[in-house]
Design a protein around this motif. Structure first.
Motif, PDB file in Angstrom:
ATOM      1  N   VAL A  23      13.367 -22.844  33.413  1.00 34.85           N
ATOM      2  CA  VAL A  23      13.327 -22.027  32.196  1.00 34.85           C
ATOM      3  C   VAL A  23      12.760 -20.667  32.596  1.00 34.85           C
ATOM      4  O   VAL A  23      11.550 -20.549  32.835  1.00 34.85           O
ATOM      5  N   PRO A  24      13.591 -19.627  32.683  1.00 38.73           N
ATOM      6  CA  PRO A  24      13.093 -18.317  33.158  1.00 38.73           C
ATOM      7  C   PRO A  24      12.045 -17.705  32.248  1.00 38.73           C
ATOM      8  O   PRO A  24      11.119 -17.046  32.722  1.00 38.73           O
ATOM      9  N   PHE A  25      12.183 -17.896  30.936  1.00 39.14           N
ATOM     10  CA  PHE A  25      11.253 -17.287  29.985  1.00 39.14           C
ATOM     11  C   PHE A  25      10.655 -18.392  29.130  1.00 39.14           C
ATOM     12  O   PHE A  25      11.281 -18.866  28.181  1.00 39.14           O
ATOM     13  N   PHE A  26       9.439 -18.789  29.488  1.00 37.39           N
ATOM     14  CA  PHE A  26       8.754 -19.844  28.746  1.00 37.39           C
ATOM     15  C   PHE A  26       7.450 -19.273  28.209  1.00 37.39           C
ATOM     16  O   PHE A  26       6.605 -18.798  28.972  1.00 37.39           O
ATOM     17  N   ALA A  27       7.298 -19.290  26.879  1.00 40.12           N
ATOM     18  CA  ALA A  27       6.121 -18.723  26.233  1.00 40.12           C
ATOM     19  C   ALA A  27       5.061 -19.801  26.059  1.00 40.12           C
ATOM     20  O   ALA A  27       5.171 -20.652  25.173  1.00 40.12           O
ATOM     21  N   HIS A  28       4.069 -19.788  26.926  1.00 36.73           N
ATOM     22  CA  HIS A  28       2.940 -20.695  26.747  1.00 36.73           C
ATOM     23  C   HIS A  28       2.119 -20.299  25.523  1.00 36.73           C
ATOM     24  O   HIS A  28       1.509 -21.134  24.864  1.00 36.73           O
TER      25      HIS A  28
ATOM     26  N   MET B 228       9.222 -32.947  27.084  1.00 36.12           N
ATOM     27  CA  MET B 228      10.150 -32.212  26.226  1.00 36.12           C
ATOM     28  C   MET B 228       9.751 -32.353  24.761  1.00 36.12           C
ATOM     29  O   MET B 228       9.802 -31.381  23.999  1.00 36.12           O
ATOM     30  N   ARG B 229       9.362 -33.559  24.349  1.00 39.03           N
ATOM     31  CA  ARG B 229       8.919 -33.752  22.970  1.00 39.03           C
ATOM     32  C   ARG B 229       7.699 -32.885  22.666  1.00 39.03           C
ATOM     33  O   ARG B 229       7.616 -32.253  21.602  1.00 39.03           O
ATOM     34  N   ALA B 230       6.765 -32.852  23.582  1.00 38.49           N
ATOM     35  CA  ALA B 230       5.546 -32.062  23.363  1.00 38.49           C
ATOM     36  C   ALA B 230       5.851 -30.567  23.326  1.00 38.49           C
ATOM     37  O   ALA B 230       5.284 -29.825  22.516  1.00 38.49           O
ATOM     38  N   LEU B 231       6.750 -30.108  24.200  1.00 43.44           N
ATOM     39  CA  LEU B 231       7.092 -28.686  24.225  1.00 43.44           C
ATOM     40  C   LEU B 231       7.794 -28.272  22.936  1.00 43.44           C
ATOM     41  O   LEU B 231       7.511 -27.205  22.377  1.00 43.44           O
ATOM     42  N   VAL B 232       8.709 -29.110  22.452  1.00 40.42           N
ATOM     43  CA  VAL B 232       9.403 -28.794  21.199  1.00 40.42           C
ATOM     44  C   VAL B 232       8.416 -28.801  20.028  1.00 40.42           C
ATOM     45  O   VAL B 232       8.476 -27.937  19.147  1.00 40.42           O
ATOM     46  N   ALA B 233       7.493 -29.751  20.026  1.00 44.35           N
ATOM     47  CA  ALA B 233       6.487 -29.790  18.960  1.00 44.35           C
ATOM     48  C   ALA B 233       5.610 -28.543  19.002  1.00 44.35           C
ATOM     49  O   ALA B 233       5.241 -27.994  17.951  1.00 44.35           O
ATOM     50  N   GLU B 234       5.290 -28.070  20.203  1.00 46.51           N
ATOM     51  CA  GLU B 234       4.470 -26.871  20.328  1.00 46.51           C
ATOM     52  C   GLU B 234       5.216 -25.645  19.814  1.00 46.51           C
ATOM     53  O   GLU B 234       4.651 -24.806  19.094  1.00 46.51           O
ATOM     54  N   VAL B 235       6.490 -25.532  20.149  1.00 48.79           N
ATOM     55  CA  VAL B 235       7.291 -24.411  19.646  1.00 48.79           C
ATOM     56  C   VAL B 235       7.394 -24.471  18.120  1.00 48.79           C
ATOM     57  O   VAL B 235       7.305 -23.444  17.431  1.00 48.79           O
ATOM     58  N   ALA B 236       7.563 -25.671  17.582  1.00 52.12           N
ATOM     59  CA  ALA B 236       7.651 -25.825  16.124  1.00 52.12           C
ATOM     60  C   ALA B 236       6.349 -25.387  15.453  1.00 52.12           C
ATOM     61  O   ALA B 236       6.365 -24.715  14.416  1.00 52.12           O
TER      62      ALA B 236
ATOM     63  N   LEU C 246       4.994  -9.971  14.820  1.00 51.61           N
ATOM     64  CA  LEU C 246       5.663 -11.225  14.455  1.00 51.61           C
ATOM     65  C   LEU C 246       7.036 -11.328  15.121  1.00 51.61           C
ATOM     66  O   LEU C 246       7.427 -12.401  15.587  1.00 51.61           O
ATOM     67  N   GLU C 247       7.762 -10.219  15.170  1.00 52.69           N
ATOM     68  CA  GLU C 247       9.071 -10.243  15.812  1.00 52.69           C
ATOM     69  C   GLU C 247       8.929 -10.517  17.312  1.00 52.69           C
ATOM     70  O   GLU C 247       9.753 -11.225  17.912  1.00 52.69           O
ATOM     71  N   GLY C 248       7.875  -9.963  17.934  1.00 48.62           N
ATOM     72  CA  GLY C 248       7.645 -10.250  19.348  1.00 48.62           C
ATOM     73  C   GLY C 248       7.359 -11.723  19.593  1.00 48.62           C
ATOM     74  O   GLY C 248       7.900 -12.330  20.522  1.00 48.62           O
ATOM     75  N   GLY C 249       6.521 -12.320  18.733  1.00 49.02           N
ATOM     76  CA  GLY C 249       6.265 -13.751  18.864  1.00 49.02           C
ATOM     77  C   GLY C 249       7.499 -14.585  18.610  1.00 49.02           C
ATOM     78  O   GLY C 249       7.738 -15.584  19.298  1.00 49.02           O
ATOM     79  N   LEU C 250       8.307 -14.159  17.651  1.00 47.50           N
ATOM     80  CA  LEU C 250       9.542 -14.892  17.360  1.00 47.50           C
ATOM     81  C   LEU C 250      10.523 -14.786  18.521  1.00 47.50           C
ATOM     82  O   LEU C 250      11.220 -15.756  18.852  1.00 47.50           O
ATOM     83  N   THR C 251      10.582 -13.628  19.153  1.00 49.35           N
ATOM     84  CA  THR C 251      11.469 -13.461  20.307  1.00 49.35           C
ATOM     85  C   THR C 251      11.045 -14.361  21.457  1.00 49.35           C
ATOM     86  O   THR C 251      11.888 -14.984  22.123  1.00 49.35           O
ATOM     87  N   ARG C 252       9.742 -14.461  21.707  1.00 46.68           N
ATOM     88  CA  ARG C 252       9.263 -15.341  22.779  1.00 46.68           C
ATOM     89  C   ARG C 252       9.565 -16.801  22.459  1.00 46.68           C
ATOM     90  O   ARG C 252       9.949 -17.568  23.346  1.00 46.68           O
ATOM     91  N   ALA C 253       9.386 -17.181  21.202  1.00 43.89           N
ATOM     92  CA  ALA C 253       9.727 -18.554  20.817  1.00 43.89           C
ATOM     93  C   ALA C 253      11.222 -18.808  20.975  1.00 43.89           C
ATOM     94  O   ALA C 253      11.640 -19.887  21.416  1.00 43.89           O
ATOM     95  N   ARG C 254      12.039 -17.803  20.646  1.00 41.60           N
ATOM     96  CA  ARG C 254      13.495 -17.953  20.781  1.00 41.60           C
ATOM     97  C   ARG C 254      13.884 -18.110  22.249  1.00 41.60           C
ATOM     98  O   ARG C 254      14.748 -18.930  22.587  1.00 41.60           O
ATOM     99  N   GLN C 255      13.271 -17.321  23.129  1.00 37.55           N
ATOM    100  CA  GLN C 255      13.563 -17.454  24.554  1.00 37.55           C
ATOM    101  C   GLN C 255      13.180 -18.835  25.070  1.00 37.55           C
ATOM    102  O   GLN C 255      13.918 -19.446  25.858  1.00 37.55           O
ATOM    103  N   THR C 256      12.038 -19.336  24.599  1.00 41.30           N
ATOM    104  CA  THR C 256      11.610 -20.675  25.012  1.00 41.30           C
ATOM    105  C   THR C 256      12.581 -21.736  24.512  1.00 41.30           C
ATOM    106  O   THR C 256      12.987 -22.635  25.261  1.00 41.30           O
TER     107      THR C 256
ATOM    108  N   GLY D  11      16.397 -23.553  16.000  1.00 43.95           N
ATOM    109  CA  GLY D  11      17.205 -22.351  16.179  1.00 43.95           C
ATOM    110  C   GLY D  11      17.690 -21.801  14.846  1.00 43.95           C
ATOM    111  O   GLY D  11      17.719 -20.587  14.631  1.00 43.95           O
ATOM    112  N   GLU D  12      18.099 -22.683  13.927  1.00 40.36           N
ATOM    113  CA  GLU D  12      18.509 -22.235  12.593  1.00 40.36           C
ATOM    114  C   GLU D  12      17.328 -21.610  11.845  1.00 40.36           C
ATOM    115  O   GLU D  12      17.483 -20.580  11.166  1.00 40.36           O
TER     116      GLU D  12
END
Length: 315
Positions: A74-79, A132-140, A178-188, A226-227
């Motif tokens: 994953v080239p762009f992963f937002a911790h 993967m479950r934990a990463l998706v939960a963190e992004v959510a 907020l848009e910057g955080g949303l962009t990082r989440a989208r990349q992740t 994503g939606e």
């Protein structure tokens, strides 16, 4: 830092160690040193990808099945949504998992805690699915935080009360954050969706049906996020347009006031200039009430345009 998880528990391996514990099932490399890289390579007999390779954006470098090892990057992963993203590399083998990351993430700690508490034997596939479950939960969770902040900001932007230009400028900064955080989440989410989709569509022999079904659910969760990301992008764009519109309205109000002031001041200035001339033969010069009459006319020349602007609704 190298953290090894095995059936005997969690162990932090010193940087100069020759080899990790023999029962290690998950090699977690966080900001690894060259010595830690070589230590894991000796234990797994695999060549680990470098940070530059993990950052590569071409699809051939992101997902690959090398024999019986899944190489997923994953080239762009937002911790953390407040910091720039960093790369994340995963090597999933039948008996172990290697994760290479360059930042702290609560998802990894959550997965490690569930790994240590599990009573059933772990392997590379089950650990990968749990991660993967934990990463998706963190992004959510991060998306939910962005949604909550956007909702609060929406109330402040659209509330029917006075807003100063300084407050509106501050709101622009909040929207950008907020848009910057949303962009990082989208990349992740995009990166995770691609590696999960690849593992789901190209399952190795050791990835059994239950785990494939679990990865399918994870992929559906990423699609749903994503939606939600698309909806939040539209909302932030609406808030941006609203703030810019309010700023334009404020600027137009200032320009309107200055325009009215300039128009209102023209007649008094003209009359004062005419009556202020030093000529002997002036018609109003010898009138006994000339001075009060001149002042009255000058005042009326300013008041009448103001009354007319007010009646037209321009003030």
């Amino acid at each position: 830092m190298l953290i090894c998880h095995g059936r005997s528990g969690r162990a932090s391996v010193p940087a100069d160690a020759e080899s990790p514990p023999a029962d290690t099932l998950w090699f977690d490399l966080c900001d690894p040193t060259p010595d830690e890289f070589r230590c894991v390579e000796r234990a797994t007999r695999l060549r680990l990808p470098t940070e530059e390779h993990i950052r590569a954006i071409e699809m051939s470098s992101r997902t690959r099945l090398d024999g019986d090892v899944l190489r997923l990057n994953v080239p762009f992963f937002a911790h953390d949504l407040s910091r720039p993203p960093s790369p994340l590399g995963l090597l999933v083998a039948p008996t172990f998992l290697v994760s290479i990351r360059y930042g702290d993430s609560p998802a990894f700690e959550r997965t490690a805690e569930s790994f240590d508490a599990a009573e059933t034997p772990r392997d590379g596939a089950t650990t990968f699915a749990a991660l993967m479950r934990a990463l998706v939960a963190e992004v959510a969770d991060r998306l939910e935080a962005v949604i909550a902040e956007a909702g609060e900001l929406s109330v402040r932007v659209l509330v029917p009360q006075g807003r100063s230009t300084r407050q509106l400028n501050a709101m622009l900064g909040e929207i950008g954050r907020l848009e910057g955080g949303l962009t990082r989440a989208r990349q992740t989410m995009t990166g995770l969706s691609r590696i999960v989709g690849f593992a789901q569509e190209n399952p190795p022999d050791w990835l059994d049906k239950p785990l494939q079904a679990e990865l399918k659910l994870v992929h559906k969760d990423l699609d749903a996020l994503g939606e939600l990301d698309g909806q939040m992008t539209d909302k932030l764009q609406f808030l941006l347009d609203a703030v810019l519109g309010f700023i334009n309205i404020d600027q137009n109000e200032v320009i309107k006031i200055l325009t009215v002031a300039s128009v209102v001041s023209i007649p008094p200035v003209i009359l004062a200039g005419i009556w202020g001339m030093n000529f002997v033969n002036m018609l109003e010069l010898k009138l006994p009430w000339g001075y009060p009459v001149a002042l009255t006319v000058i005042v009326l020349s300013a008041v009448l345009p103001l009354f007319w602007f007010k009646r037209r609704g321009w003030l």
